[in-house]
Design a protein around this motif. Structure first.
Motif, mmCIF file in Angstrom:
data_model
loop_
_atom_site.group_PDB
_atom_site.id
_atom_site.type_symbol
_atom_site.label_atom_id
_atom_site.label_comp_id
_atom_site.label_asym_id
_atom_site.label_seq_id
_atom_site.Cartn_x
_atom_site.Cartn_y
_atom_site.Cartn_z
ATOM 1 N N ILE A 76 0.838 -1.207 0.000
ATOM 2 C CA ILE A 76 0.000 0.000 0.000
ATOM 3 C C ILE A 76 0.870 1.253 0.000
ATOM 4 O O ILE A 76 0.559 2.243 -0.667
ATOM 5 C CB ILE A 76 -0.951 -0.004 1.210
ATOM 6 N N PHE A 77 1.967 1.228 0.735
ATOM 7 C CA PHE A 77 2.844 2.389 0.869
ATOM 8 C C PHE A 77 3.946 2.421 -0.185
ATOM 9 O O PHE A 77 4.522 3.481 -0.445
ATOM 10 C CB PHE A 77 3.473 2.417 2.262
ATOM 11 N N ASP A 78 4.249 1.282 -0.786
ATOM 12 C CA ASP A 78 5.308 1.179 -1.797
ATOM 13 C C ASP A 78 4.723 1.578 -3.154
ATOM 14 O O ASP A 78 4.500 0.754 -4.033
ATOM 15 C CB ASP A 78 5.851 -0.252 -1.822
ATOM 16 N N LEU A 79 4.491 2.877 -3.325
ATOM 17 C CA LEU A 79 3.772 3.370 -4.499
ATOM 18 C C LEU A 79 4.511 3.119 -5.807
ATOM 19 O O LEU A 79 3.889 2.915 -6.842
ATOM 20 C CB LEU A 79 3.468 4.861 -4.343
ATOM 21 N N ARG A 80 5.824 3.112 -5.775
ATOM 22 C CA ARG A 80 6.617 2.898 -7.005
ATOM 23 C C ARG A 80 6.894 1.414 -7.260
ATOM 24 O O ARG A 80 7.520 1.068 -8.260
ATOM 25 C CB ARG A 80 7.921 3.661 -6.921
ATOM 26 N N LYS A 81 6.473 0.587 -6.328
ATOM 27 C CA LYS A 81 6.674 -0.869 -6.422
ATOM 28 C C LYS A 81 8.146 -1.230 -6.616
ATOM 29 O O LYS A 81 8.495 -2.119 -7.378
ATOM 30 C CB LYS A 81 5.822 -1.477 -7.544
ATOM 31 N N ASP A 82 8.999 -0.517 -5.852
ATOM 32 C CA ASP A 82 10.437 -0.780 -5.930
ATOM 33 C C ASP A 82 11.019 -1.247 -4.598
ATOM 34 O O ASP A 82 12.228 -1.269 -4.411
ATOM 35 C CB ASP A 82 11.182 0.448 -6.436
ATOM 36 N N GLY A 83 10.139 -1.592 -3.663
ATOM 37 C CA GLY A 83 10.605 -2.100 -2.378
ATOM 38 C C GLY A 83 11.018 -1.020 -1.394
ATOM 39 O O GLY A 83 11.694 -1.310 -0.418
ATOM 40 N N LYS A 84 10.606 0.235 -1.651
ATOM 41 C CA LYS A 84 11.000 1.347 -0.794
ATOM 42 C C LYS A 84 9.791 2.230 -0.505
ATOM 43 O O LYS A 84 9.020 2.546 -1.403
ATOM 44 C CB LYS A 84 12.069 2.200 -1.476
ATOM 45 N N ILE A 85 9.680 2.636 0.751
ATOM 46 C CA ILE A 85 8.671 3.630 1.128
ATOM 47 C C ILE A 85 9.424 4.914 1.426
ATOM 48 O O ILE A 85 10.244 4.967 2.343
ATOM 49 C CB ILE A 85 7.865 3.188 2.362
ATOM 50 N N ARG A 86 9.166 5.920 0.625
ATOM 51 C CA ARG A 86 9.804 7.223 0.801
ATOM 52 C C ARG A 86 8.835 8.163 1.511
ATOM 53 O O ARG A 86 7.634 7.899 1.577
ATOM 54 C CB ARG A 86 10.183 7.795 -0.556
#
Length: 105
Positions: free
Chosen positions: A41-51
């Motif tokens: 839900i928080f990994d909007l770029r689907k790259d394994g990172k929540i910024r």
């Protein structure tokens, strides 16, 4: 391994102990799937990172905070409080650590 499952200490795994072991394994699997879904839900770029920007966007979408109530600086502080590696984002391991309750002996 048998000793961990053998709750009555008779040296054998009976049906009740086997069923309980399977329930525990299924619960762990479900918990991991739910954790991964929550992270997604928080990994909007689907790259394994929540910024911080991702966090702010999700909070605004959820109606929990307007941009004036949750500034990017506040989101950066939240991220830095969880970011154990100091990379400026929260990865899955950081997220899982934050979401998993502390187990005391």
């Amino acid at each position: 391994m048998v000793a961990d499952i053998d709750s009555d200490g008779d040296g054998f795994i009976d049906l009740a102990e086997f069923v309980e072991m399977n329930r525990a394994l299924q619960a762990a699997s479900t918990d991991e799937e739910e954790m991964a879904a929550a992270f997604a839900i928080f990994d909007l770029r689907k790259d394994g990172k929540i910024r911080a920007e991702d966090l702010q966007q999700v909070l605004v979408r959820m109606g929990r905070a307007g941009s004036q109530l949750c500034s990017i600086e506040e989101c950066r502080r939240m991220i830095s409080g969880v970011d154990r590696k100091g990379l400026g984002h929260v990865d899955y391991d950081d997220f899982k650590r934050m979401m998993t309750p502390l187990v005391l002996p």
